[in-house]
Design an enzyme around this catalytic site. Structure first.
Site, PDB file in Angstrom:
ATOM      1  N   LEU A  28       0.842  -1.209   0.000  1.00 32.91           N
ATOM      2  CA  LEU A  28       0.000   0.000   0.000  1.00 32.91           C
ATOM      3  C   LEU A  28       0.872   1.252   0.000  1.00 32.91           C
ATOM      4  CD1 LEU A  28      -2.496  -1.023   2.833  1.00 32.91           C
ATOM      5  CD2 LEU A  28      -3.110  -0.744   0.430  1.00 32.91           C
ATOM      6  N   HIS A  29       0.629   2.139  -0.959  1.00 36.11           N
ATOM      7  CA  HIS A  29       1.378   3.408  -0.913  1.00 36.11           C
ATOM      8  C   HIS A  29       0.646   4.572  -1.550  1.00 36.11           C
ATOM      9  CE1 HIS A  29       2.257   2.163  -5.030  1.00 36.11           C
ATOM     10  NE2 HIS A  29       2.555   3.426  -5.273  1.00 36.11           N
TER      11      HIS A  29
END
Ligand code: UD1
Length: 388
Positions: free
Chosen positions: A216-217
């Site tokens: 996740l980013h």
């Protein structure tokens, strides 16, 4: 150095951030393998610079060290884009390239395209035409503008040509070639680091259930405390059904700490890792029961590997991964995610199929087409100079 001596200038190939490297590695070797193409020069903008985000990936992918490094580092979008432009311009002047080859949708892609087009150097965009139709994503702006500037646009899936046609791009500029990211995947899969050794190192005990992989980013998931808290709580719940391993992107790591969420993740069924190398990541991807992600590339890699992927976004610029592959868009819908996790664990996950042109030979097709295009251009250009 380039056109001034009568010879064709080199191909100036640009990378800047992590997802660029697996796209450029097969391109660079395909370009350098052809004697009918001018030499290829690798320019790194330095957008990503940490050893784990950068050097480790270069090594895993067998990418040669860049010929030029602009060392721009981090900054706001405006500062980063401007700084890349400022530092790229003299490099362009110096090499007088036949064209600038850019990949994907990061700030470096946009910045170098802008510099090139204003100097009348043709821009070649690999992975053109993808659209999320969400202009709050920085990558969507980068894609839209780069495609308007590009002279040659190589696409990975059919929807891309439709998007480009809608935006007025001439059909003769658009070429469906398949997916260079999958070239890298297929080439390196046999050398992947076994997941068991990565999990061992991380101290995650997975028993017979296997494990889920998390990445996740995206700013929409990790920049605001509410969104990141929601995501973390969902992951905690999923981890009660399936142990999770999560190589954490630096921006996500910083926000987990800033928002005081790191402690919520301190459970034995979640292993937080530093950003993974490419071969480590491939090993984890190939062995995972399911993947939870907001990455563009991971949606494609899971489809190619036939691993169920739950994408924590409301849209995707890669619709073929949903229509034909293993991807499902789930946003941050907790109930839906838990329900889909159960279905996958019960063997009812999406199986999907590998899309056309995701066959490990996309870079070869691009190199062959580009050789022909440059040759035709070299003939046409002197003619256009003498015509009235
Ligand atoms: C960029 C790309 C995104 C891509 C992602 C993959 C744009 C607009 N975004 O987002 O499309 O999916 O890379 O990682 O180009 N940082 C480090 N070390 C590094 C690089 C970054 O610590 O080597 C930290 C810095 O604090 C930086 C933050 O991560 O401010 C964000 O990095 P940046 O490259 O600006 O954007 P990404 O979020 O990585």
């Amino acid at each position: 150095m380039g056109a001034a001596d009568g010879k064709q200038g080199p191909l100036l190939c640009v990378v800047g951030a992590r997802p660029n490297y697996m796209k450029m590695a097969p391109l660079l070797s395909a370009f350098r393998a052809r004697s009918d193409l001018p030499g290829a020069v690798l320019v790194h903008t330095g957008q990503h610079y940490d050893w784990l985000m950068n050097d480790q990936l270069f090594r895993d992918l067998g990418l040669p060290p860049p010929d030029v490094n602009l060392e721009v580092g981090s900054g706001s979008h405006a500062v980063q884009t401007a700084e890349i432009m400022r530092r790229f311009e003299p490099v362009l002047d110096d090499y007088a390239p036949s064209c600038v080859v850019v990949v994907g949708d990061v700030n470096s892609t946009l910045a170098c395209s802008l510099v090139a087009v204003k100097k009348h150097v043709p821009v070649v965009h690999v992975e053109a035409g993808l659209r999320s139709f969400d202009r709050t994503m920085p990558e969507e702006i980068n894609r839209l503008v780069t495609d308007q500037l590009a002279e040659v646009l190589y696409t990975t899936e059919p929807a891309a040509a439709q998007n480009l046609a809608r935006e007025g791009i001439a059909p003769e500029k658009i070429h469906f070639v398949g997916n260079v990211m999958i070239d890298s995947l297929l080439a390196h899969l046999p050398h992947a680091v076994p997941a068991a050794s990565t999990l061992d190192k991380a101290g995650l005990s997975v028993d017979g259930r296997g494990f889920g992989l998390v990445t996740l980013h995206r700013p929409s998931n990790v920049d605001e405390p509410e969104a990141l808290t929601e995501t973390v709580e969902i992951l905690r719940e999923v981890s009660e059904r399936l142990p999770l391993v999560w190589p954490v992107h630096p921006r996500t790591r910083a926000h987990l700490e800033r928002f005081g969420l790191a402690a919520r993740l301190a459970t034995p069924s979640i292993a937080l890792l530093p950003p993974a190398g490419y071969l480590e990541m491939l090993g984890l991807l190939a062995a995972a029961r399911l993947v939870l992600t907001d990455s563009g590339g991971v949606q494609e890699e899971t489809t190619a590997l036939s691993i169920p992927c739950l994408t924590l976004r409301d849209n995707t610029e890669r619709p073929i991964t949903v229509e034909r592959g293993t991807n499902t868009l789930v946003g941050r819908d907790r109930k839906r995610i838990l329900c889909l996790v159960e279905a996958i664990l019960a063997g009812r996950g999406k199986k999907g199929e590998r899309p056309e042109g995701w066959d490990g030979r996309a870079a070869e097709r691009i190199a062959a087409h580009l050789a022909g295009w440059l040759a035709r251009r070299a003939v046409a250009e002197p003619l256009s100079r003498v015509s009235p």
